[in-house]
Design a protein around this motif. Structure first.
Motif, PDB file in Angstrom:
ATOM      1  N   GLU A 124      -8.074   2.446  -8.620  1.00 22.18           N
ATOM      2  CA  GLU A 124      -7.160   3.160  -7.721  1.00 22.18           C
ATOM      3  C   GLU A 124      -7.054   2.511  -6.341  1.00 22.18           C
ATOM      4  O   GLU A 124      -7.001   3.185  -5.315  1.00 22.18           O
ATOM      5  N   ARG A 177      -5.082   0.509  -3.416  1.00 22.32           N
ATOM      6  CA  ARG A 177      -3.708   0.280  -2.933  1.00 22.32           C
ATOM      7  C   ARG A 177      -3.757  -0.329  -1.537  1.00 22.32           C
ATOM      8  O   ARG A 177      -4.511   0.134  -0.675  1.00 22.32           O
ATOM      9  N   TRP A 178      -2.953  -1.362  -1.339  1.00 23.32           N
ATOM     10  CA  TRP A 178      -2.745  -1.930  -0.011  1.00 23.32           C
ATOM     11  C   TRP A 178      -1.552  -1.214   0.598  1.00 23.32           C
ATOM     12  O   TRP A 178      -0.432  -1.253   0.068  1.00 23.32           O
ATOM     13  N   MET A 179      -1.770  -0.548   1.714  1.00 21.91           N
ATOM     14  CA  MET A 179      -0.771   0.357   2.277  1.00 21.91           C
ATOM     15  C   MET A 179       0.149  -0.312   3.293  1.00 21.91           C
ATOM     16  O   MET A 179       1.283   0.126   3.475  1.00 21.91           O
ATOM     17  N   TYR A 212      -9.455   2.284  -1.855  1.00 23.96           N
ATOM     18  CA  TYR A 212      -9.890   1.967  -3.212  1.00 23.96           C
ATOM     19  C   TYR A 212     -11.094   2.834  -3.567  1.00 23.96           C
ATOM     20  O   TYR A 212     -11.761   3.400  -2.688  1.00 23.96           O
ATOM     21  N   VAL A 266      -2.595   1.900 -11.443  1.00 24.04           N
ATOM     22  CA  VAL A 266      -1.717   2.384 -10.372  1.00 24.04           C
ATOM     23  C   VAL A 266      -0.281   2.151 -10.835  1.00 24.04           C
ATOM     24  O   VAL A 266       0.125   1.020 -11.097  1.00 24.04           O
ATOM     25  N   PHE A 285       3.312   2.288  -5.523  1.00 23.70           N
ATOM     26  CA  PHE A 285       3.171   1.130  -4.638  1.00 23.70           C
ATOM     27  C   PHE A 285       3.678   1.475  -3.234  1.00 23.70           C
ATOM     28  O   PHE A 285       4.654   2.219  -3.082  1.00 23.70           O
ATOM     29  N   VAL A 316      -0.580  -5.555  -4.163  1.00 20.61           N
ATOM     30  CA  VAL A 316      -0.232  -4.198  -3.747  1.00 20.61           C
ATOM     31  C   VAL A 316      -1.133  -3.144  -4.369  1.00 20.61           C
ATOM     32  O   VAL A 316      -1.205  -2.022  -3.876  1.00 20.61           O
ATOM     33  N   ALA A 317      -1.828  -3.485  -5.462  1.00 22.58           N
ATOM     34  CA  ALA A 317      -2.664  -2.478  -6.111  1.00 22.58           C
ATOM     35  C   ALA A 317      -3.781  -3.146  -6.899  1.00 22.58           C
ATOM     36  O   ALA A 317      -3.630  -4.259  -7.412  1.00 22.58           O
ATOM     37  N   ASN A 337      -6.082  -2.093 -10.066  1.00 23.18           N
ATOM     38  CA  ASN A 337      -6.213  -1.096 -11.125  1.00 23.18           C
ATOM     39  C   ASN A 337      -7.644  -0.927 -11.615  1.00 23.18           C
ATOM     40  O   ASN A 337      -8.100   0.179 -11.895  1.00 23.18           O
ATOM     41  N   TYR A 374      -4.878  -6.268 -11.471  1.00 22.60           N
ATOM     42  CA  TYR A 374      -4.210  -5.977 -10.211  1.00 22.60           C
ATOM     43  C   TYR A 374      -2.683  -6.200 -10.349  1.00 22.60           C
ATOM     44  O   TYR A 374      -2.209  -6.802 -11.292  1.00 22.60           O
TER      45      TYR A 374
END
Length: 343
Positions: free
Chosen positions: A90, A92-94, A140, A167, A172, A267-268, A270, A337
């Motif tokens: 889980e 994620r780059w925000m 994460y 994800v 995203f 961006v994510a 997993n 990812y």
């Protein structure tokens, strides 16, 4: 007692939030050092002009560099007494992180489970990295096996969180104003678009890098990762310092440029497993498998879901697990990812 021996398994409480010391302002020097430690060549991180052509103000620092800084802040509180870092989910780059940003970390304990031997347990945390504006730049979940200080200490009730296996693209967070409508394939280094990749395709990234003791120690110090297994050669019975798993992640990601030069931004995350230990002297190679692909809401931007596998020298090509379902001893990393690519 003024010194901190670190937390042990019995010291964690479900639901508690830990605010980690110490904030870190990112300099251009450590960005350059990241590119020196790893053969990192993805264009969006390397060139302000290339990044500007994609709608960004300047080149962000490598997404994994931001991850290492946020991760390093958590080590004194989460994994100083760790036996092993077991996995990720889980992630994620925000939003992009730039030189001059100041990052800090906080973690919430979302799961605890004592091991059957009664000598250790698994701690699950959800970590957030925040910038100087208190904006979340990445988040994460990770879980880590931590020693008990007192084997007779009562164990908390087992609570294992249910984590999403992937994800989904709808979750995203694409950087504002990012577009790939004027993407320069020549400067990026390869011509491959989203449609050029097929689900199930496997890519041998060809190159290998032998890890030196000096470079992994420099990297671990750079990220202020104080885990004892990485520094103290007397901590393990075999007298060897364990390579920080993030060092292997960055090395494998950099090697993946050969075949995935246009997989520009992560961006994510997993899932991730550090399948076997890595030590100085090991030669690391990498291969990737395309697991899925998707378009996004950003103009000209698609996403590839990739399995990135790092292996030690001598590993069979594209081999991952044996007949018993366990990772082969040559496999170091199995990382799942999402990365952004031009359509």
């Amino acid at each position: 007692m003024k010194t901190n021996p670190g937390r042990f398994f019995e010291d964690y409480r479900l639901g508690e939030t830990i605010h980690h010391a110490v904030p870190r302002t990112i300099s251009g020097g450590e960005r350059a050092l990241y590119h020196a430690l790893y053969p990192a060549r993805h264009a969006v991180y390397s060139s302000d002009e290339f990044a500007h052509g994609l709608g960004l103000s300047t080149a962000p620092v490598d997404d994994l560099m931001a991850f290492h800084i946020v991760f390093g802040k958590t080590v004194p509180d989460i994994s100083l007494n760790a036996i092993a870092n077991l996995g990720y989910a889980e992630g994620r780059w925000m939003q992009p992180v730039h030189v001059g940003d100041t990052l800090r970390s906080e973690s919430t304990v979302i799961g605890l489970k004592e091991n059957s031997n009664g000598k250790s347990g698994v701690v699950y945390v959800r970590t957030k990295g925040l910038n100087q504006r208190d904006e979340v730049v990445l988040e994460y979940v990770r879980w880590v096996m931590v020693r008990k200080n007192r084997p007779d200490a009562p164990a908390p009730g087992a609570a294992v969180p249910q984590l999403a296996p992937v994800v989904v693209p709808e979750a995203f967070v694409i950087p504002r104003r990012l577009h790939f409508t004027r993407y320069d394939f020549q400067l990026a280094g390869e011509p491959h678009r989203l449609g050029d990749y097929e689900i199930g395709e496997k890519i041998d990234h060809v190159d290998g890098v032998t890890i030196e003791e000096a470079e992994h120690m420099m990297a671990t110090r750079l990220w202020q990762n104080t885990a004892k297994v990485h520094f103290d050669a007397t901590f393990r019975e075999d007298g060897r310092r364990l390579i920080y798993g993030g060092h292997v992640i960055s090395l494998a990601r950099a090697l993946s440029f050969n075949g995935l030069a246009n997989a520009q931004m992560i961006v994510a995350l997993n899932a991730g497993t550090h399948a076997n230990p890595c030590f100085a002297g090991d030669t690391v190679r990498a291969w990737s498998e395309v697991l899925d692909k998707s378009e996004t809401s950003a103009p000209g931007v698609g996403a590839l879901r990739l399995r990135l596998v790092a292996v030690k020298h001598g590993a069979p090509q594209f081999a991952l697990k044996g007949a018993d379902g366990k990772y082969l001893p040559e496999v170091l990393l199995d990382l799942d990812y999402w990365a952004l690519v031009p359509v």
